[in-house]
Design an enzyme around this catalytic site. Structure first.
Site, PDB file in Angstrom:
ATOM      1  N   THR A 350      39.913 -12.773  22.538  1.00 47.55           N
ATOM      2  CA  THR A 350      39.028 -12.766  21.384  1.00 47.55           C
ATOM      3  C   THR A 350      37.771 -11.997  21.754  1.00 47.55           C
ATOM      4  OG1 THR A 350      39.822 -14.954  20.726  1.00 47.55           O
ATOM      5  CG2 THR A 350      37.673 -14.298  19.880  1.00 47.55           C
ATOM      6  N   GLY A 433      39.795 -19.022  23.530  1.00 41.97           N
ATOM      7  CA  GLY A 433      40.827 -19.860  22.937  1.00 41.97           C
ATOM      8  C   GLY A 433      40.389 -21.293  22.758  1.00 41.97           C
TER       9      GLY A 433
END
Length: 530
Positions: A350, A433
């Site tokens: 991410t 995460g």
């Protein structure tokens, strides 16, 4: 105060505007946009678009996006740019196809990508520029090339086998079957063409026409269920952030399908303890933080899903009585023996970024393809690497997070915004995460409980737990005495070779009229301002 004899970096200070991202080219794109007259939203989209090119293992236009935008007076706008499962998908259908779970590289793990429509929506509602105005640098780096940075190269080298399994990914992301090395120039011509088309025609060029056809055809050839109708119907949802108090501050997170309220549960539990008297890197601080995390995550795995399918509203789980009962479960002298285990893996990929402009508009934005290189399925004509967010679904009939057509999966990515006296004070986020709620509590606690500046708060050593076994994972610089102390309290602790997560933050110091920024050394990025 920072020890200038030791390796490290200072927090960044500026009087006008600031950006903090996990990649230097992304940060410079944001600053360039700000100095050209764009606002924080314009700069954030310019920055994340660059990251979708230069950090392909972390994010891409085939992923999802969430954001919190804070106006200078404290008014908050939440945006959910996460995609849904194909309408034809269901747990029953996948079981009939022989699936026992949604595997990470399965075409069934690919939900409709939401990022591009989210960017356009942000710009239309809160920006001053169009997609065509802000995608220039991303297009340039995709077409002309960019030098691979060290952390990106490390992640890339670990995914050669995964990328090699798909012809589109092998062609787009490997050189003679190998990952690029640090400093090597990479180009992505099909992706550049797709970004150029989006710049000229808007998000419709992604969700309809040739790009959508390429995505759908690629997935259908692998047995996927995505249709052109699924792509065309992608919509971004406005969301009212859910808030909680911590040490006199108001912490805002996005509601489900993201896990932001889990960070608020953790903070609510931790506020019941006098952390300020503890060693920030000591046994007792980590014990309390991780026990609060284990309790909060057990709630997440029982209840978190698409909000239309959740049995409890986050407000119920954040009620004072409920938080007090949860805090009562924590024993400062011993590990809680039995909690239901998590089902999510410990790592995902991410990018998070924060931008604050000269007028005080603040953007907290996160964009993701979930696991390393997402599904590792790349639509070859358009160059779109597709996420695998659908792997967060279950195939258990009756569970709130079981896969069904048109449903959004549980999402791990969560931007955060903190208000002080009703006005923006800290725009921050933590990548990693499942770690993200724990990371929010850890970084915010470092600032509020232990008086660290934003860079110190980000730099400080971290711990987390394996989300299946609850074995504690300690970074290299967690003191050995802390590890020994945790073991004495009943924890199983292991040192982990990889860094835990990443973070960016910008603090707004109204009393002095300055911005203070930090960016995680666990990544390649930086904070910058002017």
């Amino acid at each position: 105060m920072r020890d200038f004899h030791a390796p490290g970096r200072s927090a960044v200070y500026a009087a006008n505007a600031m950006a903090a991202t996990s990649h230097p080219l992304s940060t410079t794109a944001a600053i360039e946009t700000l100095q050209a007259g764009g606002n924080a939203v314009d700069a954030a989209v310019a920055a994340v678009a660059v990251q979708c090119v230069v950090e392909p293992q972390m994010t891409g236009i085939g992923g999802d996006c969430f954001a919190i935008i804070a106006e200078p007076d404290g008014k908050l706008h939440g945006l959910n740019g996460s995609g849904r499962a194909p309408k034809a998908a269901s747990s029953k259908k996948l079981i009939e196809l022989g699936e026992s779970s949604v595997e990470l590289t399965s075409p069934h793990a690919v939900t409709v990508p939401g990022a591009v429509r989210a960017w356009e929506t942000m710009l239309e509602r809160h920006g001053t520029k169009s997609l065509g105005d802000v995608l220039g640098r991303a297009i340039q780096y995709a077409r002309e090339g960019y030098a691979v940075t060290p952390r990106v190269a490390l992640d890339w080298s670990r995914n050669v086998e995964k990328l090699s399994a798909d012809e589109g990914s092998k062609s787009a992301y490997l050189i003679d079957g190998k990952a690029p090395r640090t400093g090597e120039i990479m180009r992505h011509a099909p992706l550049a063409d797709t970004l150029q088309r989006i710049a000229e025609e808007g998000s419709g060029a992604f969700y309809e026409g040739a790009v959508a056809e390429d995505i759908v055809a690629t997935l259908r050839a692998k047995g996927g269920l995505m249709t052109l109708e699924d792509m065309a119907e992608m919509q971004v949802d406005d969301m009212t952030p859910v808030t909680g108090d911590y040490r006199g501050l108001t912490v805002a997170e996005l509601p489900p399908n993201g896990q932001g309220f889990i960070a608020l549960v953790m903070l609510g539990i931790l506020e019941k303890f006098d952390l300020q008297k503890l060693d920030p890197n000591g046994t007792q601080r980590f014990h309390l933080e991780l026990e609060a995390g284990r309790i909060a995550y057990s709630l997440r795995d029982r209840f978190l899903a698409d909000p239309d399918f959740m049995p409890h509203d986050p407000a119920e789980l954040l009620s004072d009585d409920h938080i007090a009962r949860l805090a009562g479960l924590v024993d400062p002298g011993s590990r809680i023996a039995d909690l239901p285990p998590s089902v999510l893996g410990p790592r995902s990929d991410t990018v998070y970024l924060s931008v604050v402009d000269k007028d005080g508009l603040a953007v907290s934005l996160i964009n993701s393809v979930y696991k390393d290189f997402g599904s590792a399925i790349t639509a070859p004509k358009s160059g779109v690497l597709l996420q695998n967010r659908g792997a967060c679904f279950r195939l258990e009939p009756g569970h709130p997070n079981t896969i069904e057509g048109g449903k959004r999966p549980l999402h791990t990515i969560i931007p955060a915004m903190v208000l002080s006296e009703g006005r923006p004070y800290l725009s921050f986020g933590v990548m990693g995460g499942g770690y993200q709620p724990c990371g929010h509590a850890h970084v915010l606690g470092n600032i509020t409980d232990f008086g660290m500046d934003v860079q110190e708060a980000i730099d400080a050593p971290r711990m987390f737990f394996d989300e299946k076994s609850y074995v504690l994972h300690a970074e290299r610089y967690v003191p050995e005495a802390t590890v020994d102390g945790l073991r004495a309290l009943g924890h199983t602790v292991e040192r982990v070779p990889g860094a835990i997560g990443g973070a960016q933050a910008i603090r707004i110091d109204r009393a002095r009229g300055i911005l203070e920024g930090g960016s995680d050394p666990r990544k390649d990025g930086m904070a910058a301002g002017y």
